[in-house]
Motif scaffolding. Structure first.
Motif, mmCIF file in Angstrom:
data_model
loop_
_atom_site.group_PDB
_atom_site.id
_atom_site.type_symbol
_atom_site.label_atom_id
_atom_site.label_comp_id
_atom_site.label_asym_id
_atom_site.label_seq_id
_atom_site.Cartn_x
_atom_site.Cartn_y
_atom_site.Cartn_z
ATOM 1 N N LYS A 41 38.781 39.552 29.402
ATOM 2 C CA LYS A 41 39.578 38.763 30.366
ATOM 3 C C LYS A 41 38.727 37.625 30.933
ATOM 4 N N ARG A 42 37.480 37.951 31.265
ATOM 5 C CA ARG A 42 36.594 36.922 31.812
ATOM 6 C C ARG A 42 36.397 35.785 30.799
ATOM 7 N N GLY A 43 36.167 36.164 29.542
ATOM 8 C CA GLY A 43 35.953 35.164 28.493
ATOM 9 C C GLY A 43 37.124 34.201 28.402
ATOM 10 N N VAL A 224 36.945 39.303 49.856
ATOM 11 C CA VAL A 224 37.954 39.180 48.807
ATOM 12 C C VAL A 224 38.199 40.554 48.204
ATOM 13 N N GLU A 225 39.449 40.811 47.852
ATOM 14 C CA GLU A 225 39.797 42.132 47.303
ATOM 15 C C GLU A 225 41.105 42.012 46.542
ATOM 16 N N SER A 226 41.484 43.088 45.851
ATOM 17 C CA SER A 226 42.658 42.955 44.994
ATOM 18 C C SER A 226 43.798 43.890 45.361
ATOM 19 N N GLU A 227 43.645 44.710 46.388
ATOM 20 C CA GLU A 227 44.711 45.681 46.681
ATOM 21 C C GLU A 227 45.424 45.455 48.004
ATOM 22 N N GLY A 228 44.827 44.704 48.899
ATOM 23 C CA GLY A 228 45.464 44.483 50.194
ATOM 24 C C GLY A 228 45.048 45.505 51.230
ATOM 25 N N ASN A 229 44.306 46.531 50.810
ATOM 26 C CA ASN A 229 43.858 47.534 51.771
ATOM 27 C C ASN A 229 42.898 46.923 52.781
ATOM 28 N N GLY A 230 42.086 45.969 52.300
ATOM 29 C CA GLY A 230 41.142 45.301 53.188
ATOM 30 C C GLY A 230 41.881 44.559 54.288
ATOM 31 N N LEU A 263 33.522 33.411 41.504
ATOM 32 C CA LEU A 263 33.526 34.862 41.772
ATOM 33 C C LEU A 263 34.706 35.555 41.095
ATOM 34 N N ALA A 264 35.907 35.033 41.291
ATOM 35 C CA ALA A 264 37.090 35.714 40.743
ATOM 36 C C ALA A 264 37.040 35.770 39.221
ATOM 37 N N ARG A 265 36.670 34.672 38.604
ATOM 38 C CA ARG A 265 36.611 34.654 37.129
ATOM 39 C C ARG A 265 35.547 35.608 36.596
ATOM 40 N N SER A 266 34.379 35.609 37.249
ATOM 41 C CA SER A 266 33.280 36.438 36.746
ATOM 42 C C SER A 266 33.504 37.920 37.020
ATOM 43 N N ALA A 267 34.142 38.221 38.143
ATOM 44 C CA ALA A 267 34.235 39.631 38.552
ATOM 45 C C ALA A 267 35.338 40.381 37.833
ATOM 46 N N THR A 268 36.554 39.822 37.864
ATOM 47 C CA THR A 268 37.685 40.575 37.328
ATOM 48 C C THR A 268 38.478 39.786 36.284
ATOM 49 N N GLY A 269 37.975 38.610 35.925
ATOM 50 C CA GLY A 269 38.679 37.814 34.935
ATOM 51 C C GLY A 269 40.023 37.340 35.462
ATOM 52 N N ALA A 320 29.303 40.569 36.564
ATOM 53 C CA ALA A 320 29.426 40.081 35.179
ATOM 54 C C ALA A 320 28.215 40.506 34.351
ATOM 55 N N CYS A 321 27.033 40.546 34.994
ATOM 56 C CA CYS A 321 25.817 40.921 34.252
ATOM 57 C C CYS A 321 25.902 42.360 33.751
ATOM 58 N N MET A 322 26.528 43.231 34.550
ATOM 59 C CA MET A 322 26.658 44.639 34.132
ATOM 60 C C MET A 322 27.553 44.757 32.908
ATOM 61 N N ASN A 323 28.706 44.079 32.993
ATOM 62 C CA ASN A 323 29.678 44.185 31.906
ATOM 63 C C ASN A 323 29.106 43.655 30.587
ATOM 64 N N ALA A 324 28.164 42.704 30.700
ATOM 65 C CA ALA A 324 27.594 42.103 29.485
ATOM 66 C C ALA A 324 26.368 42.860 28.983
ATOM 67 N N CYS A 325 25.796 43.729 29.798
ATOM 68 C CA CYS A 325 24.490 44.331 29.478
ATOM 69 C C CYS A 325 24.624 45.474 28.462
ATOM 70 N N PRO A 326 23.924 45.389 27.314
ATOM 71 C CA PRO A 326 24.038 46.465 26.321
ATOM 72 C C PRO A 326 23.482 47.796 26.819
ATOM 73 N N VAL A 327 22.562 47.756 27.772
ATOM 74 C CA VAL A 327 22.011 49.011 28.307
ATOM 75 C C VAL A 327 23.032 49.648 29.260
ATOM 76 N N TYR A 328 23.551 48.854 30.194
ATOM 77 C CA TYR A 328 24.558 49.384 31.129
ATOM 78 C C TYR A 328 25.770 49.924 30.370
ATOM 79 N N ARG A 329 26.174 49.231 29.330
ATOM 80 C CA ARG A 329 27.387 49.626 28.598
ATOM 81 C C ARG A 329 27.222 50.986 27.914
#
Ligand code: SF4
Length: 483
Positions: A41-43, A224-230, A263-269, A320-329
């Protein structure tokens, strides 16, 4: 289930902590699926922006400027926030921040508190501290609820429960909310969480948040958040407490234009995160009537002093660094033993701990550079990793117990050998003879004995050639060189 330890002072070193995860195919599948979805999604969203690199440059320059003038912007933030009716507290470390928050909650006679997702509160271990002091914290972010009710720990900074799948969520909700007939249908699960949350929103009068940004110009805070709970936590309670790392400040309101885009693009696409809340001080008759900001240092000033490592504080926690990292993945977040996992955790955690703990983390990387490529604020994570590795080696070298460690013994010997051309050539000749029986016909050594086996366990070693360059050069001068 193995309960993860996310306290760097107690967590086992990364290679040890990673083993049970590597043997858990379900968990690896959950992590790989979630990171694949976000990465693609980010890509797509990044490819949409012709000026993406220019945006990254602008975001990077802005964060670097803030760090160079951090004192000025923090003082400005304090002045404007106070003028708008907020109360600013300064906390040198985690213990001080916890005490400040506890005292505010005691003044409010609070026995419960609702929370917007905040990594900083996890950094200072706030929830267990409040519980020990008779105040029950309730997470309101859906992923955080799953973790809290499942007695689990976050494994990602944007999607904290990405290691848990839908049927596991169903089991947790069915057990803790006493809903035995609950299915794993997403609508049903969301409805169950909503019913659980509504009661908390309407009955708990104090709330705690983190901050994505502190705005110096206005003294305001943004989440910033995506559910409205904040947003519910920001409007319904009587008292609001915001805990934020000192590096979260940005100079002007209009700087949000850049930061929110990257931020929005990198975090959740996403082009824009669904909820962006901004609040400044207090307004009579509208929203919380008492507002506190706790500005947390907890090692950040030390990081700021170090020229190359300072860039760590540019981070906007997009993951974004986590999602791209082969070790984290492969390992997910728990193996990092910190609330900050992945590449950013590998450089941030040891520094926050003043290099006393989490020293295995700078090695939890292949140094492939994928993290640097995706980072929206251009943190050169590999550069910092290498710097930290050098620091770890320097520290270990001076430890007494390392004196007879085969690795350090070998390094000291190598140091002596490399310091003299004569010794180096003698060592070459000895190794040529010594390693010959282990060298295959193709010139490679597949397996070394004793301590050397740790090297050949994962890679092959080139054998020592029959003639060194120096020997060839000398024989050439004597007219004996082969072409
Ligand atoms: S280091 Fe960069 S990519 Fe990683 S979380 Fe921070 S801002 Fe995002």
């Amino acid at each position: 289930m193995i309960h993860p330890v996310l306290d760097p002072k107690l967590a086992p070193p990364f290679p040890k902590a990673a083993l049970p995860v590597l043997r858990n195919p379900q968990l690896r599948k959950n992590v790989a699926h979630a990171t694949d979805v976000i990465t693609s999604k980010r890509g797509r969203l990044v490819a949409e922006k012709d000026d993406w690199q220019a945006l990254r440059d602008a975001a990077s320059a802005l964060r670097a400027h803030v760090l160079e003038n951090l004192g000025t912007y923090l003082e400005q933030f304090e002045e404007r926030c106070t003028a708008a009716g907020g109360v600013v507290h300064w906390a040198a470390d985690a213990a001080e921040a916890r005490e400040i928050i506890l005292n505010i909650l005691r003044d409010e006679n609070a026995s419960e508190v609702i929370k917007i997702k905040t990594m900083t509160s996890a950094e200072i271990q706030l929830n267990p501290f409040l519980a020990q002091n008779g105040i029950e914290p309730h997470e309101t972010d859906l992923a955080e609820i799953i973790l809290q009710l499942g007695k689990d720990e976050p494994s990602h900074i944007v999607v904290p429960a990405l290691h848990v799948n839908r049927s596991q969520v169903r089991d947790i909700f069915a057990r803790t909310m006493h809903l035995p007939d609950l299915s794993d249908n997403p609508q049903e699960l969301t409805a169950a969480a909503r019913t659980y949350l509504r009661k908390k929103f309407l009955t708990v009068p104090t709330a705690i948040s983190g901050a994505n940004f502190l705005i110096a110009e206005t003294g305001g805070v943004s989440v910033v958040e995506s559910e409205g709970n904040g947003r519910m936590c920001l409007t319904l309670p009587r008292t609001m407490i915001t805990l934020a790392g000192i590096e979260k400040v940005i100079p002007r309101y209009r700087d949000l234009e850049i930061m929110l885009q990257v931020l929005a693009r990198s975090a959740t696409g996403e082009r824009m995160n669904p909820y962006t809340s901004l609040w400044t001080g207090v307004t009579k008759g509208d929203g919380p009537q008492r507002f506190h900001v706790v500005l947390l240092d907890n090692g950040r000033s030390d990081i700021l002093q170090r020229e190359r490592e300072r860039q760590t504080l540019k981070c906007i926690r997009c993951a974004a660094c986590m999602n791209a990292c082969p070790v984290y993945r492969q390992t997910g977040g728990h193996a990092y033993g910190s609330v900050y996992p992945g590449p950013i955790g590998a450089i941030l955690t040891p520094q926050l701990m003043k290099m006393e703990y989490a020293q295995s983390l700078p090695y939890a990387s292949s140094l492939c550079g994928a993290c640097y490529e995706v980072c929206p604020v251009k943190i050169n994570i590999p550069e910092v990793l290498i710097d930290l590795r050098a620091k770890v080696t320097d520290q270990e070298r001076n430890e007494e117990r390392r004196f007879f460690d085969p690795l350090y013994l070998g390094m000291r010997m190598a140091n002596k050998v490399f310091a003299s051309a004569g010794r180096f050539q003698a060592a070459q000749r000895m190794m040529r003879i010594g390693l010959k029986p282990l060298t295959g016909k193709d010139g490679w050594i597949r397996s070394l004995p004793a301590y050397g086996a740790r090297w050949t366990m994962t890679r092959d070693l080139r054998g020592v050639p029959q003639q060194s360059f120096r020997e060839w050069w000398t024989s050439r001068a004597n007219g004996k060189a082969k072409p």
